[in-house]
Design a protein around this motif. Structure first.
Motif, short mmCIF file in Angstrom:
data_model
loop_
_atom_site.label_atom_id
_atom_site.label_comp_id
_atom_site.label_asym_id
_atom_site.label_seq_id
_atom_site.Cartn_x
_atom_site.Cartn_y
_atom_site.Cartn_z
N SER A 58 0.83 -1.20 0.00
CA SER A 58 0.00 0.00 0.00
C SER A 58 0.86 1.26 0.00
O SER A 58 1.80 1.37 0.77
N ARG A 59 0.52 2.19 -0.87
CA ARG A 59 1.28 3.45 -0.95
C ARG A 59 0.48 4.45 -1.76
O ARG A 59 -0.55 4.12 -2.35
N ILE A 60 0.97 5.69 -1.82
CA ILE A 60 0.35 6.74 -2.62
C ILE A 60 1.45 7.48 -3.37
O ILE A 60 2.54 7.72 -2.82
N GLU A 61 1.18 7.81 -4.62
CA GLU A 61 2.21 8.41 -5.47
C GLU A 61 1.55 9.34 -6.48
O GLU A 61 0.42 9.08 -6.92
N VAL A 69 -3.22 5.58 -5.80
CA VAL A 69 -3.39 5.09 -4.43
C VAL A 69 -3.52 3.58 -4.50
O VAL A 69 -4.47 3.07 -5.12
N ILE A 71 -4.17 0.37 -2.31
CA ILE A 71 -4.70 0.02 -1.00
C ILE A 71 -4.95 -1.48 -0.96
O ILE A 71 -5.39 -2.08 -1.93
N ASN A 189 -1.89 0.29 5.04
CA ASN A 189 -3.02 1.14 4.67
C ASN A 189 -3.10 2.38 5.55
O ASN A 189 -3.41 3.48 5.07
N THR A 192 -0.71 4.97 4.38
CA THR A 192 -1.20 5.61 3.15
C THR A 192 -2.29 6.63 3.46
O THR A 192 -2.29 7.75 2.93
N LYS A 195 -0.97 9.74 4.99
CA LYS A 195 -0.34 10.60 3.97
C LYS A 195 -1.41 11.39 3.22
O LYS A 195 -1.21 12.56 2.89
#
Length: 310
Positions: A58-61, A69, A71, A189, A192, A195
């Motif tokens: 899980s990450r956001i970019e 995103v 998830i 999660n 993320t 953020k």
């Protein structure tokens, strides 16, 4: 498979072609559909590959006015031996100027609920709110599956008190592994969502703040529940391991008593079976009576000693 959905007359409706502000649902796309996403819709190829990677965390970019995103979503499945397992799969949410994309390697309950109207007021034209509503439903589904894990483990515990069965033990082991997957995914999660909460990647509106806080609260609650259930299940497995070991010791002790008792007749019959006339009281009835007496005495002494040492 690629499907298009728009919010029309207060209802999320499937469309034949995409329009501005619609939701594009992508499930297990073919290579041609992947090329279509990249070439026709201008989605970053790295974003598409990341969304379709089963091992992606899980990450956001954000890249070139596109926000990705990833998830982890909870999934339940039943094996061939009827053992229920829970695990997680990544789902990519890509927000562009015109559309919102969800990309997953297989259909999940979240996608099914969204497409069938199970999530109220789901409007893809409000992109930020749309993303937050999906995240809130994912958090709620984690809590639902955690409660199912608790019920299954409690039922298995009651049955194991009556009889130790390999199927029940395998179910508990599967649940323990599922909780490990859930704990890992929930923590990723949470990072993320925090953020997103800082508002540097996805633009947040005032009316979305409360919804995002609800998402974060639900996620923290799921993490806490997962931690509690993991501790309970781990303690339960340790307890049943000790019970199984103790039961094995009891069985071995009983077999040892039976073996010792059965050795007495063997010794007596071997003694009176010697081919010589010098054996005292060399009569069949004496041998049988003496064997029965010594066997009974041995059994009495061993059983008495066993009760004394309990």
């Amino acid at each position: 498979m690629i499907n298009f959905y728009s919010y029309i007359n207060g209802v999320l409706t499937q469309c034949e072609a995409p329009s501005a502000g619609c939701w594009v649902s992508v499930v297990d796309p073919t290579p041609q559909e992947v090329r279509e996403l990249i070439e026709d819709y201008g989605i970053d190829s790295g974003f598409v590959k990341s969304a379709l990677d089963e091992e992606e965390s899980s990450r956001i970019e954000r890249e070139d006015e596109q926000t990705l995103v990833i998830i982890d979503t909870p999934v339940s499945a039943v094996d061939e031996d009827r053992t229920k397992n829970f695990y997680t799969l990544p789902m990519g949410i890509i927000v562009t100027d015109d559309y919102v994309f969800t990309i997953s390697i297989r259909e999940t309950q979240i996608i099914n609920e969204a497409t069938r109207g199970g999530i109220r007021n789901l409007r893809p034209d409000f992109k930020t709110r749309f993303v937050l509503q999906l995240l809130l439903r994912i958090s709620a589904l984690f809590l639902t599956y955690l409660k199912q894990i608790d019920k299954i483990s409690s039922a298995a515990e009651q049955e194991l008190h009556d009889a130790m069965k390999n199927e029940l033990l395998m179910q508990l082991l599967a649940l323990e592994k599922s909780l490990v997957y859930f704990s890992t995914s929930l923590k990723a999660n949470e990072a993320t969502i925090e953020k997103i909460f800082r508002g540097r990647v996805i633009k947040l509106y005032d009316e979305d703040q409360d919804l995002l806080e609800d998402v974060l609260i639900e996620m923290k609650q799921a993490i806490e529940m997962s931690s509690i259930y993991t501790g309970i299940l781990s303690s339960m497995m340790d307890g049943f391991s000790s019970i199984i070991s103790n039961n094995q010791n009891i069985v071995m002790w009983r077999l040892t008593i039976v073996t010792i008792i059965l050795q007495v007749p063997n010794i007596m019959f071997a003694f009176y079976g010697i081919n010589t006339d010098d054996i005292p009281f060399n009569y069949t009835w004496v041998a049988l009576s003496l064997t029965a007496f010594l066997t009974g005495l041995t059994a009495f002494v061993l059983l008495k000693w066993k009760k004394k040492n309990k």
